[in-house]
Structures are given as C-alpha cells and as structure tokens.
Design a protein around this motif. Structure first.
Motif, short mmCIF file in Angstrom:
data_model
loop_
_atom_site.label_atom_id
_atom_site.label_comp_id
_atom_site.label_asym_id
_atom_site.label_seq_id
_atom_site.Cartn_x
_atom_site.Cartn_y
_atom_site.Cartn_z
N ILE A 37 0.81 -1.22 0.00
CA ILE A 37 0.00 0.00 0.00
C ILE A 37 0.84 1.27 0.00
O ILE A 37 0.54 2.22 -0.76
N PRO A 38 1.92 1.37 0.80
CA PRO A 38 2.71 2.60 0.79
C PRO A 38 3.27 2.98 -0.58
O PRO A 38 3.49 4.17 -0.85
N ALA A 39 3.50 1.99 -1.45
CA ALA A 39 4.01 2.30 -2.79
C ALA A 39 2.99 3.11 -3.58
O ALA A 39 3.35 4.06 -4.29
N TYR A 40 1.72 2.75 -3.44
CA TYR A 40 0.67 3.49 -4.16
C TYR A 40 0.49 4.89 -3.58
O TYR A 40 0.26 5.86 -4.32
N ASP A 41 0.64 5.02 -2.28
CA ASP A 41 0.61 6.35 -1.68
C ASP A 41 1.79 7.19 -2.17
O ASP A 41 1.65 8.37 -2.50
N HIS A 42 2.95 6.56 -2.21
CA HIS A 42 4.17 7.26 -2.62
C HIS A 42 4.05 7.83 -4.04
O HIS A 42 4.47 8.96 -4.30
N PHE A 43 3.47 7.03 -4.93
CA PHE A 43 3.36 7.46 -6.33
C PHE A 43 2.05 8.20 -6.62
O PHE A 43 1.73 8.47 -7.77
N GLY A 44 1.31 8.53 -5.58
CA GLY A 44 0.12 9.36 -5.74
C GLY A 44 -1.09 8.66 -6.29
O GLY A 44 -2.04 9.31 -6.75
N GLN A 45 -1.12 7.32 -6.23
CA GLN A 45 -2.28 6.58 -6.73
C GLN A 45 -3.19 6.24 -5.53
O GLN A 45 -3.27 5.10 -5.08
N PHE A 46 -3.88 7.28 -5.06
CA PHE A 46 -4.61 7.16 -3.80
C PHE A 46 -5.90 6.35 -3.92
O PHE A 46 -6.34 5.75 -2.94
N ILE A 47 -6.51 6.32 -5.09
CA ILE A 47 -7.72 5.51 -5.28
C ILE A 47 -7.37 4.03 -5.14
O ILE A 47 -8.06 3.27 -4.45
N ARG A 48 -6.30 3.62 -5.80
CA ARG A 48 -5.86 2.23 -5.68
C ARG A 48 -5.43 1.91 -4.26
O ARG A 48 -5.71 0.82 -3.73
N SER A 49 -4.75 2.85 -3.63
CA SER A 49 -4.34 2.65 -2.24
C SER A 49 -5.56 2.44 -1.35
O SER A 49 -5.57 1.53 -0.50
N ALA A 50 -6.58 3.24 -1.53
CA ALA A 50 -7.79 3.12 -0.71
C ALA A 50 -8.48 1.78 -0.91
O ALA A 50 -8.98 1.17 0.04
N GLU A 51 -8.51 1.30 -2.16
CA GLU A 51 -9.13 0.01 -2.45
C GLU A 51 -8.36 -1.11 -1.76
O GLU A 51 -8.97 -2.01 -1.16
N LEU A 52 -7.04 -1.06 -1.80
CA LEU A 52 -6.24 -2.10 -1.15
C LEU A 52 -6.41 -2.04 0.37
O LEU A 52 -6.51 -3.07 1.03
N LYS A 53 -6.48 -0.84 0.90
CA LYS A 53 -6.70 -0.69 2.35
C LYS A 53 -8.04 -1.28 2.76
O LYS A 53 -8.15 -1.93 3.80
N SER A 54 -9.06 -1.06 1.94
CA SER A 54 -10.39 -1.57 2.28
C SER A 54 -10.42 -3.09 2.31
O SER A 54 -11.22 -3.69 3.04
N ARG A 55 -9.54 -3.71 1.55
CA ARG A 55 -9.50 -5.18 1.49
C ARG A 55 -8.93 -5.80 2.76
O ARG A 55 -9.15 -6.98 3.01
N ILE A 56 -8.18 -5.01 3.52
CA ILE A 56 -7.63 -5.55 4.77
C ILE A 56 -8.11 -4.74 5.98
O ILE A 56 -7.50 -4.78 7.05
N GLY A 57 -9.20 -4.00 5.80
CA GLY A 57 -9.84 -3.33 6.92
C GLY A 57 -9.16 -2.08 7.42
O GLY A 57 -9.34 -1.70 8.58
N ILE A 58 -8.39 -1.42 6.55
CA ILE A 58 -7.76 -0.16 6.94
C ILE A 58 -8.59 0.99 6.39
O ILE A 58 -8.91 1.02 5.21
N LYS A 59 -8.93 1.95 7.24
CA LYS A 59 -9.73 3.09 6.82
C LYS A 59 -8.83 4.26 6.41
O LYS A 59 -7.74 4.40 6.90
#
Length: 264
Positions: free
Chosen positions: A242-264
């Motif tokens: 997940i931090p890689a997607y945050d780092h590269f500014g892909q926040f929509i994908r980051s949010a989707e991955l977080k939702s899959r493991i229960g991170i808000k």
C-alpha cells in the motif's frame, strides 16, 4: 488447546540421545497456523522452544532452520536489533557446523541478508545474497520458488546500492520463476512494485513515469485478482504494498487495497 511448548521447558542435554532430530516440518506447519490465527507471541514462543530442543539434541540442521525462522519472525514484527544479533550468530554457526554449501545453510544466510537489508545494512545484505545465490543456483531447480525469492531480495539490496542494471536483471529473473508458483501472483506484484522503485531511483520520476505506471498497474491487477487466496499472508503483502501506491500518488488504488484488509 495447550501445546507442550506452552508449559514445558526444553529437555536437559544429558537426557537426550545425541543428534536427536526435531520434527521440522510439523514445527513449521504449527508456526504457520499460529501466524494464520495472528497469535504472534505463541508463534515466537513455539520457534524458541524448538530452537532450544534442536540445540540440546545436537540437531545442527534443525537449529539453523529454527534460527532462520526466528530472525524472520523478529524482522516481520519490527524487532530489528535482536533480529540482526540472531542473524550474525547464525552466519557464524553456518560456518561452524560446516553447512556453507548446503541448502539449509544457504537459506539461513539468505534470511540473515534479509534482516541486514531491513536494518539498512545493504552491503552486508548483498554479500549474504551472493553467497546464497551460488548454492541455490547449483543445488535447486531453475524454477524453484526459493531461487525466485532470492533474486527478488538480492535485487532490492542492489537497488539500494545503486547497482541498477544488476538489480533489474535479477528482478526479471524472479518474475520468470515466481509466475505460476504458490503465492506467485503476490510475489510477482511485489517484484513489479520493486521495479517501479528501481526505475524512479535510476531515471527519476518524470522520465520513468510510463514505466512506473506500467509496473503499478501490473501489481494492482495481481493484488486484486479474485483467484488469490485471502489469508494472513495476503494481508501482510497488501500492508507492505500500500505505501508504494501512496508514494506514487495513486490514492484511489491505495484506498481500495486498504479496504480489502480493513484499513480506513
């Protein structure tokens, strides 16, 4: 249900037969079940118990295997200083026991290299991976997933050392091996993200933008593949990716991955 490592002390060396082998496969299977159930303290106690059993029983191969598991467990749980200490003592024991040219010894050295990399000791890490690589390439089938894992880790250390061409070569070797193996999609996703990091470091984010976007997309498609088993390892991998997607500014994908493991 209590297991004997929950209440027994390891046996006295005088009470055991020499070269008493510990049941490595069953020990690791039980460890994996603790990790799957997120019982991390019991998992660590389990490995420490059988490490002592291997020591007093004179089971050198078993001892190295338990040390490998212990340093990996400590690393994954952020206990880096102790993991480095265990790694250093393990390398010395590989030589002392005469296991330098064996898969067991090479695996212990590989795991020590991964601990060193987590501690920022990239030169030491690369040296460990080079030693393990010589044994793995000689003793393992060219499609063995252990070889793929080694290439992936070796490449990460080389990237941090600025040896980008060598690193890219090893990442590409890893992809060829990991595709189709157990957890292969997750391992390939990690490799694609590592390649994105490499391209940014080597070429700069602007020049490498198209390559980076390609790697991020390939990784995301694998991480969200419905055929991938959703278990504790899946959660562990997503948490690390997940931090890689945050780092590269892909926040929509980051949010989707977080939702899959229960991170808000």
């Amino acid at each position: 249900m209590l297991n004997k490592e929950d209440y027994e002390e390891p046996r006295c060396v005088l009470c055991m037969n020499p070269k008493s082998r510990i049941p490595v496969d069953r020990v690791l299977e039980k460890y994996d079940s603790y990790i799957e159930d997120k019982e991390y303290e019991r998992a660590e106690s389990h490995i420490r118990y059988w490490l002592e059993e291997a020591k007093v029983g004179g089971d050198e191969a078993g001892e190295l295997t338990m040390l490998s598991e212990l340093m990996g467990h400590l690393r994954k749980n952020g206990i880096i200083d102790e993991a480095v200490s265990v790694a250093s003592s393990t390398i010395a024991k590989v030589d002392k026991f005469g296991f330098s040219d064996t898969i067991t010894g090479a695996t212990a050295i590989l795991n020590a290299g991964t601990v060193y990399r987590a501690a920022g000791k990239n030169a030491d890490s690369a040296a460990c991976y080079e030693k393990a690589e010589k044994v793995y390439e000689k003793e393992l089938d060219e499609k063995d997933d252990r070889l793929g894992g080694l290439y992936n880790n070796f490449a990460s250390a080389l990237t941090e050392l600025g040896e980008y061409e060598k690193a890219e070569e090893k990442y590409l070797k890893a992809l060829k091996i990991m595709d189709g193996t157990k957890n292969g999609k997750l391992e390939c996703a990690i490799t694609y993200l590592n390649l994105a990091d490499l391209y940014e470091k080597r070429d700069g984010s602007e020049k490498a933008e198209s390559h980076i976007d390609e790697m991020l997309e390939k990784a995301y498609n694998l991480l969200t593949d419905d055929s991938v088993e959703k278990n504790a390892y899946y959660e562990f991998v997503l948490d690390k990716c997940i931090p890689a997607y945050d780092h590269f500014g892909q926040f929509i994908r980051s949010a989707e991955l977080k939702s899959r493991i229960g991170i808000k």
